[in-house]
Design a protein around this motif. Structure first.
Motif, PDB file in Angstrom:
ATOM      1  N   ALA A  89      75.326 -25.470 -87.944  1.00 33.79           N
ATOM      2  CA  ALA A  89      73.765 -24.741 -87.064  1.00 33.79           C
ATOM      3  C   ALA A  89      72.794 -25.784 -86.636  1.00 33.79           C
ATOM      4  CB  ALA A  89      73.102 -24.330 -88.841  1.00 33.79           C
ATOM      5  N   LYS A  90      73.162 -25.469 -85.595  1.00 29.97           N
ATOM      6  CA  LYS A  90      72.724 -25.968 -84.104  1.00 29.97           C
ATOM      7  C   LYS A  90      71.786 -25.000 -83.829  1.00 29.97           C
ATOM      8  CE  LYS A  90      76.037 -29.703 -83.598  1.00 29.97           C
ATOM      9  NZ  LYS A  90      77.046 -30.760 -82.427  1.00 29.97           N
ATOM     10  N   LEU A  91      70.709 -25.517 -83.427  1.00 30.18           N
ATOM     11  CA  LEU A  91      70.122 -24.457 -82.795  1.00 30.18           C
ATOM     12  C   LEU A  91      68.722 -24.901 -82.103  1.00 30.18           C
ATOM     13  CD1 LEU A  91      69.341 -23.101 -86.981  1.00 30.18           C
ATOM     14  CD2 LEU A  91      69.803 -21.485 -84.641  1.00 30.18           C
ATOM     15  N   LYS A  92      68.603 -23.769 -81.624  1.00 28.09           N
ATOM     16  CA  LYS A  92      67.349 -24.257 -80.225  1.00 28.09           C
ATOM     17  C   LYS A  92      66.236 -23.592 -80.238  1.00 28.09           C
ATOM     18  CE  LYS A  92      69.806 -26.740 -77.184  1.00 28.09           C
ATOM     19  NZ  LYS A  92      69.477 -28.514 -76.794  1.00 28.09           N
ATOM     20  N   VAL A  93      65.094 -24.264 -80.285  1.00 30.09           N
ATOM     21  CA  VAL A  93      63.638 -23.614 -80.801  1.00 30.09           C
ATOM     22  C   VAL A  93      62.559 -23.990 -79.136  1.00 30.09           C
ATOM     23  CG1 VAL A  93      63.164 -23.489 -83.013  1.00 30.09           C
ATOM     24  CG2 VAL A  93      63.552 -25.734 -81.370  1.00 30.09           C
ATOM     25  N   LYS A  94      62.570 -22.338 -78.798  1.00 26.54           N
ATOM     26  CA  LYS A  94      61.809 -22.456 -77.965  1.00 26.54           C
ATOM     27  C   LYS A  94      60.037 -22.021 -78.266  1.00 26.54           C
ATOM     28  CE  LYS A  94      63.023 -19.635 -75.249  1.00 26.54           C
ATOM     29  NZ  LYS A  94      63.403 -19.107 -73.317  1.00 26.54           N
TER      30      LYS A  94
END
Length: 193
Positions: A89-94
């Motif tokens: 559960a490694k996400l990127k947020v932009k």
């Protein structure tokens, strides 16, 4: 959430949730505590995030809200898996800044370090250990659960003395409150106000 040995140091790998059920993670989460950040008003309260899975099934719409001086401040963005082939559960947020004239993309890490079996509370961080959030589906959390999440964060190498409890009203305010449409809060945040 028993102790798993000595606390990890900055730069060491963290334990991240595997096999996160993204559909169950969607919805509203209330910020119970966090490390203060420059982009949130210092007097912010009722801070929350609402996540909605988009039609592509891989992108999440993010709505972050907080209230300052009676006005609703918010920013919208997207989140997506950092590595689509991984089950971590490694996400990127932009997000785009400033929010009233979105021209500068800002991308950050959003790692789910823990979520309970019922998806009612979560611990979220990032690899540099400079950001940390304790989230709950309700505006308050059982103190024992809170302390367990703090202990878990400490085991992952976070300096939990930086945690700041977020004031939450019960019931929470509605999203149609007066909104700061000029982005004044964003400019103030640049100067730490």
């Amino acid at each position: 959430m028993a102790a798993e040995g000595a606390a990890k140091k900055s730069g060491e790998q963290m334990t991240v949730v595997r096999g996160l059920d993204v559909a169950r993670y969607m919805g509203r989460w209330y910020e119970i505590a966090s490390f203060p950040t420059f982009f949130q008003p210092r007097d912010g309260r009722n801070t929350r995030a609402t996540y909605r899975l988009l039609e592509d099934g891989a992108t999440v719409h993010v709505l972050n809200e907080t209230w300052s001086k009676g006005k609703r401040d918010y920013i919208e963005g997207t989140a997506y898996k950092a590595d689509p082939s991984s089950d971590e559960a490694k996400l990127k947020v932009k997000f785009y800044l400033p929010p009233f004239l979105p021209i500068i993309p800002v991308v950050g890490d959003y790692w789910v370090l823990y979520v309970d079996d019922d998806y009612q509370y979560a611990l979220v961080g990032e690899p540099r250990r400079k950001s940390l959030w304790i989230l709950c589906r309700k505006t308050s959390i059982d103190e024992e659960v809170y302390n367990q999440l703090v202990e878990r964060a400490k085991e992952e190498g976070y300096d939990v003395s930086k945690l700041h409890r977020t004031p939450q009203d019960d019931p929470p305010p509605e999203s149609d409150a007066p909104t700061d449409t000029k982005g004044i809060w964003w400019f103030k945040s640049l100067f730490g106000k």
